[in-house]
Design a protein around this motif. Structure first.
Motif, PDB file in Angstrom:
ATOM      1  N   THR A 162       0.838  -1.201   0.000  1.00  0.00           N
ATOM      2  CA  THR A 162       0.000   0.000   0.000  1.00  0.00           C
ATOM      3  C   THR A 162       0.872   1.250   0.000  1.00  0.00           C
ATOM      4  N   GLU A 163       1.898   1.248   0.839  1.00  0.00           N
ATOM      5  CA  GLU A 163       2.796   2.397   0.932  1.00  0.00           C
ATOM      6  C   GLU A 163       3.505   2.648  -0.399  1.00  0.00           C
ATOM      7  N   ARG A 164       3.950   1.574  -1.035  1.00  0.00           N
ATOM      8  CA  ARG A 164       4.665   1.726  -2.304  1.00  0.00           C
ATOM      9  C   ARG A 164       3.724   2.157  -3.426  1.00  0.00           C
ATOM     10  N   ALA A 165       2.500   1.659  -3.388  1.00  0.00           N
ATOM     11  CA  ALA A 165       1.526   2.062  -4.399  1.00  0.00           C
ATOM     12  C   ALA A 165       1.215   3.553  -4.297  1.00  0.00           C
ATOM     13  N   LYS A 166       1.136   4.053  -3.073  1.00  0.00           N
ATOM     14  CA  LYS A 166       0.858   5.475  -2.875  1.00  0.00           C
ATOM     15  C   LYS A 166       1.963   6.346  -3.471  1.00  0.00           C
ATOM     16  N   LYS A 167       3.163   5.817  -3.544  1.00  0.00           N
ATOM     17  CA  LYS A 167       4.286   6.551  -4.124  1.00  0.00           C
ATOM     18  C   LYS A 167       4.329   6.429  -5.652  1.00  0.00           C
ATOM     19  N   GLY A 168       3.414   5.636  -6.204  1.00  0.00           N
ATOM     20  CA  GLY A 168       3.350   5.480  -7.649  1.00  0.00           C
ATOM     21  C   GLY A 168       4.334   4.483  -8.223  1.00  0.00           C
ATOM     22  N   THR A 182      -2.778  -4.612   7.334  1.00  0.00           N
ATOM     23  CA  THR A 182      -3.183  -3.463   8.139  1.00  0.00           C
ATOM     24  C   THR A 182      -4.483  -3.799   8.853  1.00  0.00           C
ATOM     25  N   ASP A 413      -9.256  -0.323  -4.612  1.00  0.00           N
ATOM     26  CA  ASP A 413      -9.022   1.112  -4.504  1.00  0.00           C
ATOM     27  C   ASP A 413      -7.820   1.531  -5.342  1.00  0.00           C
ATOM     28  N   GLU A 414      -7.459   2.796  -5.265  1.00  0.00           N
ATOM     29  CA  GLU A 414      -6.392   3.333  -6.106  1.00  0.00           C
ATOM     30  C   GLU A 414      -5.027   2.749  -5.788  1.00  0.00           C
ATOM     31  N   ASN A 415      -4.901   2.074  -4.646  1.00  0.00           N
ATOM     32  CA  ASN A 415      -3.644   1.426  -4.278  1.00  0.00           C
ATOM     33  C   ASN A 415      -3.620  -0.063  -4.606  1.00  0.00           C
ATOM     34  N   ASP A 417      -5.815  -2.202  -3.360  1.00  0.00           N
ATOM     35  CA  ASP A 417      -6.246  -2.925  -2.167  1.00  0.00           C
ATOM     36  C   ASP A 417      -7.747  -3.170  -2.152  1.00  0.00           C
TER      37      ASP A 417
END
Length: 442
Positions: A162-168, A182, A413-415, A417
């Protein structure tokens, strides 16, 4: 966001002898490229490296061997069953779907990287169901992104993704049908408190899955008013270890009421047996997770001198399957396999279903096309549909769909998930794993 793709490159037919030689060279070149440009994203406007106007070609990257084989092996049957079902109702984009035989990742990042490179750069698949282990998916994702292959995991649950997806970092070429840890860690912490634990410790496999889960569990348990006895010195074990005496002594010191053990089956069985033999686990509530949710696990851990299962009373959580398509899949599974459905089979089915539905919606059999439509077919708006053949029919008629899977509603979702619910399971006196309820994240 919709993507527009250029025309894919078409492979030239090869003579059998040359095909073998060039395939070998291609694999070698793939490894060289992976070393030199592991995180280089695809360049806008360039031709996708995989897929094409021929039939859709997909693969799976799942553990037939290694630490997660006992859970992974039933998952292997879900993908070909989905492909068989789809081909019986017309395939995708007017042609049958081709499934490359499963690339065994051996529950090993190194083997997974090699297998994913073969799938992407030699087999030239457009999509892959996999992997299960988060550490293997971590190794495979750069290959998927570089080659524009859509990777959908039915079980890699580390919050790191999730964290890496948020960074694109994933460029839209990653999704999963199992919810991130999570949520499961919060559910396990809630279960610990419900069972009266005020002090808990953790012992986890030292990889993305274990460490990510540990972090979330500690935060959730402390937020609920609990104390983590080894918070300052977390206990993590080497996935390649064969003895665990030191680790279990560290985890069980401090008189915890419960120990949250985030393990894989083969190494985890040795670890828990060591805790029992040292007399450390007596009177302590053992809390387990999906990494050991296998009917063989209590037998692997073993029995006491009087023939009782060591793990009797141990409890755990596992992502549940409660989708609208579940009953139909259970019926089909029993008919085809002659056994009840097992954990992560619904998630594997849904991962493969999303690949074919997105390709049909994109009207092109490429990873880039799949990536551009994956959320369109998974989420609202659109006609809710549970049957994959009916879903394909609706797409062909120009309608939007909202696929409702067997594992859940698979709203991505956009990540990449999904959010899910969790089954609570317990080891019974006869060594069975019995689902005794549900627990949701706090």
């Amino acid at each position: 966001m919709k993507r527009f793709t250029s025309s894919p490159l078409q492979p030239t037919p090869l003579q059998p002898g040359k095909a073998v030689i060039l395939a070998t060279l291609a694999m070698a070149a793939g490894f060289f490229a992976a070393a030199c440009q592991e995180t280089t994203p695809p360049q806008p406007g360039s031709s996708p490296a995989t897929g094409g106007t021929g039939g859709l070609k997909i693969g799976s990257l799942l553990p037939a061997t290694g630490d997660l084989a006992s859970i992974g092996q039933p998952m292997l049957d879900a993908v070909p069953l989905l492909v068989e079902t789809v081909n019986q109702c017309g395939g995708v984009n007017g042609a049958p779907v081709t499934l490359v035989p499963n690339a065994d990742d051996q529950t090993s990042p190194e083997a997974g990287l090699e297998a994913m490179t073969r799938l992407a750069e030699v087999e030239r698949v457009a999509g892959v169901v996999g992997s299960f282990a988060s550490s293997v998916s971590t190794a495979a994702i750069p290959v998927a992104v570089r080659n524009r292959v859509m990777l959908i995991s039915p079980g890699s649950t580390s919050p790191v993704f999730t964290e890496r997806a948020k960074k694109g970092e994933f460029q839209g070429y990653w999704a999963r049908t199992a919810p991130p840890d999570t949520y499961q860690a919060q559910a396990l912490a809630k279960l610990a408190k419900e069972k009266g634990a005020t002090k808990a410790s953790t012992i986890v496999i030292n990889n993305d899955y274990g460490v990510g889960f540990e972090r979330e569990f500690v935060q959730a348990f402390q937020k609920a008013g609990g104390t983590i006895t080894n918070a300052n010195r977390p206990t993590r074990y080497d996935p390649k270890a064969t003895t665990f005496d030191t680790e279990v002594q560290a985890a069980f010191s401090g008189n915890p009421d419960a120990v949250a053990a985030v393990l894989y089956a083969e190494t985890g069985s040795l670890l828990l047996k060591s805790a029992f033999e040292q007399g450390l686990s007596k009177g302590v509530q053992i809390l387990l997770t999906d990494g050991v949710y296998s009917p063989d696990f209590p037998e692997q851990v073993g029995k006491t001198a009087d023939g009782k299962f060591i793990l009797v009373g141990a409890m755990g959580t596992v992502p549940g399957a409660d989708g609208k398509a579940l009953e139909a899949l259970k019926k089909l599974w029993q008919e085809k396999k002659g056994r009840p459905i097992s954990a992560y089979v619904p998630h594997s089915w849904d991962a493969a279903a999303l690949l074919v539905l997105a390709a049909e919606a994109a009207k092109v059999n490429t990873g880039e096309g799949i990536s551009s439509k994956i959320r369109d077919v998974a989420n609202a708006p659109g006609t809710e549909v549970t049957d994959v053949c009916e879903a394909l029919k609706l797409i062909r008629s120009g309608q939007e769909i909202n696929y409702q899977g067997a594992s859940g509603n698979v709203d991505i979702d956009e990540n990449g998930d999904v959010v899910g619910s969790y089954d609570v399971w317990q080891v019974t006196d006869d060594g069975k794993l019995e689902v005794i309820g549900k627990v949701s994240p706090q």
